[in-house]
Design an enzyme around this catalytic site. Structure first.
Site, PDB file in Angstrom:
ATOM      1  N   HIS A  17      79.401  44.956  86.246  1.00  0.00           N
ATOM      2  CA  HIS A  17      79.057  44.175  85.270  1.00  0.00           C
ATOM      3  C   HIS A  17      79.310  42.914  85.972  1.00  0.00           C
ATOM      4  O   HIS A  17      78.187  41.831  85.771  1.00  0.00           O
ATOM      5  CB  HIS A  17      80.242  44.154  84.002  1.00  0.00           C
ATOM      6  CG  HIS A  17      80.290  45.266  83.074  1.00  0.00           C
ATOM      7  ND1 HIS A  17      80.882  46.150  82.863  1.00  0.00           N
ATOM      8  CD2 HIS A  17      79.025  45.548  82.353  1.00  0.00           C
ATOM      9  CE1 HIS A  17      80.506  47.341  82.092  1.00  0.00           C
ATOM     10  NE2 HIS A  17      79.065  47.513  81.840  1.00  0.00           N
ATOM     11  N   LYS A  41      80.118  54.416  69.110  1.00  0.00           N
ATOM     12  CA  LYS A  41      80.858  55.268  69.869  1.00  0.00           C
ATOM     13  C   LYS A  41      82.324  54.665  69.174  1.00  0.00           C
ATOM     14  O   LYS A  41      82.568  53.529  69.383  1.00  0.00           O
ATOM     15  CB  LYS A  41      80.254  55.867  71.349  1.00  0.00           C
ATOM     16  CG  LYS A  41      80.454  53.773  72.272  1.00  0.00           C
ATOM     17  CD  LYS A  41      79.458  54.466  73.315  1.00  0.00           C
ATOM     18  CE  LYS A  41      79.203  52.773  74.183  1.00  0.00           C
ATOM     19  NZ  LYS A  41      78.446  53.417  75.121  1.00  0.00           N
ATOM     20  N   ARG A  90      70.334  50.382  87.482  1.00  0.00           N
ATOM     21  CA  ARG A  90      71.355  50.883  88.258  1.00  0.00           C
ATOM     22  C   ARG A  90      70.704  52.532  89.147  1.00  0.00           C
ATOM     23  O   ARG A  90      70.669  52.477  89.777  1.00  0.00           O
ATOM     24  CB  ARG A  90      72.534  52.205  87.328  1.00  0.00           C
ATOM     25  CG  ARG A  90      73.070  51.105  87.170  1.00  0.00           C
ATOM     26  CD  ARG A  90      74.823  51.464  86.613  1.00  0.00           C
ATOM     27  NE  ARG A  90      74.259  51.841  85.085  1.00  0.00           N
ATOM     28  CZ  ARG A  90      75.302  51.881  83.915  1.00  0.00           C
ATOM     29  NH1 ARG A  90      76.144  52.079  84.221  1.00  0.00           N
ATOM     30  NH2 ARG A  90      74.415  52.173  83.257  1.00  0.00           N
ATOM     31  N   SER A 127      80.782  52.338  82.372  1.00  0.00           N
ATOM     32  CA  SER A 127      82.424  51.983  81.682  1.00  0.00           C
ATOM     33  C   SER A 127      82.633  53.736  81.977  1.00  0.00           C
ATOM     34  O   SER A 127      84.092  53.293  81.495  1.00  0.00           O
ATOM     35  CB  SER A 127      82.280  51.185  80.405  1.00  0.00           C
ATOM     36  OG  SER A 127      82.319  49.087  80.542  1.00  0.00           O
TER      37      SER A 127
HETATM   38  P1  ADP Z   1      76.113  50.025  77.099  1.00  0.00           P
HETATM   39  O1  ADP Z   1      77.463  49.925  76.381  1.00  0.00           O
HETATM   40  O2  ADP Z   1      74.702  49.649  76.174  1.00  0.00           O
HETATM   41  O3  ADP Z   1      75.531  50.748  78.183  1.00  0.00           O
HETATM   42  P2  ADP Z   1      77.702  48.701  78.609  1.00  0.00           P
HETATM   43  O4  ADP Z   1      78.695  47.519  78.213  1.00  0.00           O
HETATM   44  O5  ADP Z   1      77.476  50.246  80.082  1.00  0.00           O
HETATM   45  O6  ADP Z   1      76.095  48.823  78.259  1.00  0.00           O
HETATM   46  O7  ADP Z   1      76.093  47.765  80.080  1.00  0.00           O
HETATM   47  C1  ADP Z   1      75.648  46.848  79.899  1.00  0.00           C
HETATM   48  C2  ADP Z   1      74.767  46.373  80.935  1.00  0.00           C
HETATM   49  O8  ADP Z   1      75.412  46.111  81.941  1.00  0.00           O
HETATM   50  C3  ADP Z   1      73.865  47.856  80.729  1.00  0.00           C
HETATM   51  O9  ADP Z   1      72.979  47.070  79.986  1.00  0.00           O
HETATM   52  C4  ADP Z   1      73.346  47.496  82.493  1.00  0.00           C
HETATM   53  O10 ADP Z   1      72.395  46.034  82.498  1.00  0.00           O
HETATM   54  C5  ADP Z   1      74.357  46.349  83.134  1.00  0.00           C
HETATM   55  N1  ADP Z   1      75.528  47.698  83.695  1.00  0.00           N
HETATM   56  C6  ADP Z   1      75.987  48.318  83.273  1.00  0.00           C
HETATM   57  N2  ADP Z   1      76.954  48.890  84.515  1.00  0.00           N
HETATM   58  C7  ADP Z   1      76.124  48.036  85.793  1.00  0.00           C
HETATM   59  C8  ADP Z   1      76.219  48.791  87.574  1.00  0.00           C
HETATM   60  N3  ADP Z   1      77.033  49.401  87.412  1.00  0.00           N
HETATM   61  N4  ADP Z   1      75.418  47.396  88.049  1.00  0.00           N
HETATM   62  C9  ADP Z   1      74.562  46.860  87.447  1.00  0.00           C
HETATM   63  N5  ADP Z   1      74.478  46.760  86.203  1.00  0.00           N
HETATM   64  C10 ADP Z   1      75.465  46.812  85.163  1.00  0.00           C
END
Ligand code: ADP
Length: 159
Positions: A17, A41, A90, A127
Site C-alpha cells: 500500500h 468482512k 498486483r 493484508s
Molecule cells: P480491499 O479491502 O479493497 O482489498 P486493501 O486495503 O487490501 O483493499 O487494498 C487497497 C488497495 O491497495 C487495493 O485495491 C490495491 O489497489 C492496493 N494494494 C493492495 N495491496 C497492494 C500491493 N501489495 N501492491 C500494490 N497495491 C496494493
C-alpha cells in the site's frame, strides 16, 4: 490542483500500500487515503486504529492525508473534489474486478481510475496474507512498517 484518492480497508496498511501511496504522492498535488469504515468482512483493527497507523506511516509526505469513508467511493470523490481513484494492480487476477469497478465508477459519476503496477517486491502481498502468516508465527517484518508490526504482534497475542 489534482487531488486523487487511494481507497481500501488497510487492515492493516502494508508496504505494498505504502509503495502505491508514496508513488501517487509524487505524481499528484494531493493524495487522500480513504479508509473504508464498515467492512463486510470483520476487521482485525478498528477504522480509527487503521487510520492512526496510516497517519503514522505517511507522515513524511506533506501532501498525503487520511480520511474515513463509508458507502460509495464515487460519492466521496464528489464531496471532496477528487479527480481520480488510484489503485495498485498486483496480478492479472486483480484485473477483471478492478476493470469492472473502474468502468462502473466512470459510468456512475465520471470518476476516472488510474492503475499503477505494483512494485514486484510486493506483488504477492495483501493484508489478509500478512495477518494469516503473523497469526501462526510467520515472520512478516519487511512486509509491513515497524510500527504496524508492533501493533499487529500485540493484537494477535491478545486474541
Ligand atoms: P480491499 O479491502 O479493497 O482489498 P486493501 O486495503 O487490501 O483493499 O487494498 C487497497 C488497495 O491497495 C487495493 O485495491 C490495491 O489497489 C492496493 N494494494 C493492495 N495491496 C497492494 C500491493 N501489495 N501492491 C500494490 N497495491 C496494493
Amino acid at each position: 490542483m489534482i487531488r486523487v484518492v487511494c481507497p481500501g480497508s488497510f487492515d492493516p496498511v502494508t508496504n505494498g500500500h505504502l509503495d502505491i501511496i508514496s508513488r501517487a504522492a509524487k505524481l499528484h498535488d494531493e493524495v487522500i487515503v480513504a479508509v473504508l469504515r464498515n467492512l463486510a468482512k470483520s476487521s482485525l483493527f478498528t477504522a480509527d486504529e487503521r487510520i492512526e497507523m496510516l497517519r503514522e506511516v505517511t507522515k513524511e509526505h506533506a501532501n498525503v492525508r487520511v480520511a474515513k469513508f463509508n458507502g460509495l467511493i464515487v460519492d466521496f470523490c464528489r464531496a471532496n473534489d477528487v479527480s481520480a481513484i488510484v489503485k495498485g494492480l498486483r496480478a492479472v487476477s486483480d484485473f477483471d474486478y478492478e476493470m469492472q469497478m473502474a468502468q462502473m465508477n466512470y459510468n456512475q459519476a465520471g470518476v476516472e481510475t488510474l492503475f499503477m503496477t505494483t512494485n514486484p517486491l510486493y506483488a504477492f502481498l495483501s493484508s489478509s496474507l500478512v495477518k494469516e502468516f503473523a497469526r501462526y508465527g510467520g515472520d512478516v517484518s519487511g512486509l509491513v512498517p515497524e510500527s504496524v508490526l508492533r501493533r499487529l504482534t500485540e493484537r494477535l497475542a491478545s486474541e
